[in-house]
Scaffold this active site. Structure first.
Site, mmCIF file in Angstrom:
data_model
loop_
_atom_site.group_PDB
_atom_site.id
_atom_site.type_symbol
_atom_site.label_atom_id
_atom_site.label_comp_id
_atom_site.label_asym_id
_atom_site.label_seq_id
_atom_site.Cartn_x
_atom_site.Cartn_y
_atom_site.Cartn_z
ATOM 1 N N MET A 1 54.581 3.752 -130.410
ATOM 2 C CA MET A 1 54.052 5.039 -130.850
ATOM 3 C C MET A 1 53.220 5.732 -129.761
ATOM 4 O O MET A 1 52.877 5.139 -128.742
ATOM 5 C CB MET A 1 53.199 4.846 -132.100
ATOM 6 C CG MET A 1 53.972 4.304 -133.291
ATOM 7 S SD MET A 1 52.945 3.996 -134.738
ATOM 8 C CE MET A 1 52.509 5.680 -135.218
ATOM 9 N N HIS A 2 52.914 6.991 -130.005
ATOM 10 C CA HIS A 2 51.907 7.783 -129.280
ATOM 11 C C HIS A 2 52.291 8.219 -127.864
ATOM 12 O O HIS A 2 51.600 9.035 -127.267
ATOM 13 C CB HIS A 2 50.568 7.029 -129.177
ATOM 14 C CG HIS A 2 50.120 6.354 -130.429
ATOM 15 N ND1 HIS A 2 49.896 7.048 -131.595
ATOM 16 C CD2 HIS A 2 49.867 5.048 -130.699
ATOM 17 C CE1 HIS A 2 49.501 6.191 -132.533
ATOM 18 N NE2 HIS A 2 49.491 4.977 -132.018
ATOM 19 N N ASP B 1 56.806 1.982 -134.621
ATOM 20 C CA ASP B 1 57.094 0.539 -134.663
ATOM 21 C C ASP B 1 56.385 -0.184 -135.795
ATOM 22 O O ASP B 1 56.963 -1.068 -136.436
ATOM 23 C CB ASP B 1 56.793 -0.129 -133.320
ATOM 24 C CG ASP B 1 55.396 0.158 -132.789
ATOM 25 O OD1 ASP B 1 54.585 0.807 -133.494
ATOM 26 O OD2 ASP B 1 55.097 -0.272 -131.662
#
Length: 487
Positions: A78-79, A237
């Protein structure tokens, strides 16, 4: 029919092939490099992700009837900030979730814009790893690159775009950008303005189980698959791992011991921790979840074993650990800074409590315990919210260790349900693909059919008491040394 789940991790992409019943037919893993151009920075090449995913799909489907493949979906780190120009070329390496360069931007968002405003707009506050601070960093430090940006996306969404041509994301992954109105599952106009971007730079939003398109002609030909293969949005995830462990619906828990560590609690109701120590995100099942995330979990054990002890035989190192709850050595697991609950990118790992009789096994034990204590910090926040959790599923590389699972049960004082497949995000992604293709009516229905519990580790009263005493000591270490990180 067959379904492909793609878990785009930090060290490798793992691909899983599943049939309609949830039986795993094949698993393939392909590694790619991770770059640290400056201390605390962490980057990867999106082109590497795509190249290894394509090779992985070819290998994954080499021995099966490719015409049976009906759908493909994703679970992804992520991110990360992925930026494309007008020609769809990657502008710069992706800035990853565990990158700590955005301290200044994070402080600006939390202190100048204000945590209350951020929480109102997005249900979360700014953390150094989130995407919005990275956009502000790029705008300030790489204005020439920022001026080229036409598309902003997350890591797994780059794969979806390359495979299908659809500029898309899902609400679970988008929740970690600090750009999404989590409660209403739409982009926050206020955050878009604060970041100095426009909404057309952001992908179209989907639920994790929704179809975003089909394979592009040239991609289908290269892979030997049908053009009609559906591409499903997928999930971040942790949300994908939760699907893969059956942590869907209301009030269920999953602990992930991957590169990062997470405590994940599913909920049918939207809720926010008033201190914002836990993330409040949309879930891949169409509902919501609360999540505590520590940046270094199994990666602490990998670092300790491979870099310091110079061994990859993790099991051998753990064989010498016998006296649980009696270790006098403590380890703070903050190799890359920390997110939940401290939100301090400057925090660093340390050992404390060694003496002349401290052994190699004591140090290894301290690493495993320190990560688990760190996850317990997030559990305590959830408990303070009135969330009563009696049991948890577990996944990630660390979940392969019987010793570590026993520590989790006793440090958390929770029953730990071991599931048949510990593949987490890859299995969850394949399940989302099956739901998107109509194999199951809902994510919850897929989880009920596919996820099977094969064992439960019960906490032991005497060991719980010993670890409670140790945890109370662990809790005092970070506040005591916090000021040292500012020097």
């Amino acid at each position: 029919m067959l379904y492909i789940g793609v878990d785009l991790g930090t060290s490798a992409v793992k691909l899983l092939l599943m049939d309609a019943e949830g039986d795993i037919k094949n698993i393939v893993s392909k590694e790619y490099p991770l770059y640290f151009p400056h201390p605390g920075w962490s980057e990867q090449s999106p082109e590497d992700w795509f190249a290894q995913t394509m090779e992985g799909i070819k290998e994954l489907t080499a021995e099966v009837d490719k015409s049976e493949v009906a759908g493909i979906s994703f679970g992804g780190q992520m991110h990360g900030l992925v930026t494309l120009d007008k020609n769809d070329c990657v502008i710069r390496p992706a800035i990853l979730w565990n990158d700590g360069r955005t301290g200044k931007e994070t402080d600006y968002l939390n202190r100048v814009i204000g945590k209350d405003k951020l929480s109102e707009y997005t249900a979360n506050i700014a953390f150094a790893g989130f995407t919005a601070p990275k956009i502000l960093w790029m705008k300030e430090n790489e204005p020439e690159n920022f001026a080229k940006v036409v598309k902003i996306m997350l890591p797994k969404d780059y794969l979806a775009y390359k495979l299908s041509g659809t500029f898309c994301t899902d609400v679970s992954d988008a929740s970690g950008m600090l750009l999404l109105d989590v409660k209403n599952r739409c982009w926050s106009k206020e955050m878009i303005e604060i970041c100095g971007i426009s909404e057309d730079m952001l992908p179209k939003l989907f639920e994790s189980y929704e179809v975003v398109g089909t394979l592009k002609k040239e991609i289908a030909e290269e892979l030997g698959l049908k053009e009609s293969v559906k591409v499903i949005a997928g999930a971040g995830d942790n949300a994908a791992a939760a699907v893969g462990t059956g942590t869907v619906g209301d009030g269920r828990c999953n602990i992930s011991l991957g590169t990062s560590g997470t405590l994940f609690v599913s909920s049918k109701k939207f809720g926010v921790d008033e201190y914002n120590a836990l993330h409040s995100f949309d879930h891949a099942d169409g509902n919501y979840h609360l999540m505590g995330c520590m940046l270094s979990a199994a990666s602490c054990n990998k670092w300790w074993s491979e870099e310091i002890l110079k061994t990859k035989d993790f099991a051998a190192e753990q064989k010498e650990i016998h006296k649980l709850g009696e270790n006098t050595v403590f380890y703070l697991p903050y190799l890359m800074g920390e997110r939940s609950p401290h939100n301090n990118p400057k925090a660093r790992a340390m050992f404390i409590g060694m003496s002349m009789d401290t052994t190699r096994a004591d140090m290894t034990q301290a690493v495993l315990e320190g990560v688990t204590f760190g996850l317990r910090d997030s559990l305590e926040v959830a408990r303070n919210l009135g969330i009563h959790i009696e049991r948890t599923k577990i996944c990630g590389g660390g979940a392969k260790s019987p010793l570590w699972k026993k520590m989790v049960a006793n440090i958390m004082n929770m029953k730990v349900d071991v599931i048949e497949s510990e593949e987490g995000p890859a299995l969850g992604a394949a399940m989302l693909a099956a739901v998107g293709c109509g194999e199951y009516p809902s994510v919850e229905a897929a989880a009920e059919k596919i996820v099977k519990i094969i064992a439960t580790i019960e906490p032991e009263e005497e060991l719980v008491a010993k670890y409670e005493e140790k945890y109370q000591k662990f809790k005092q270490i970070y506040p005591t040394v916090k000021g040292l990180y500012e020097l």
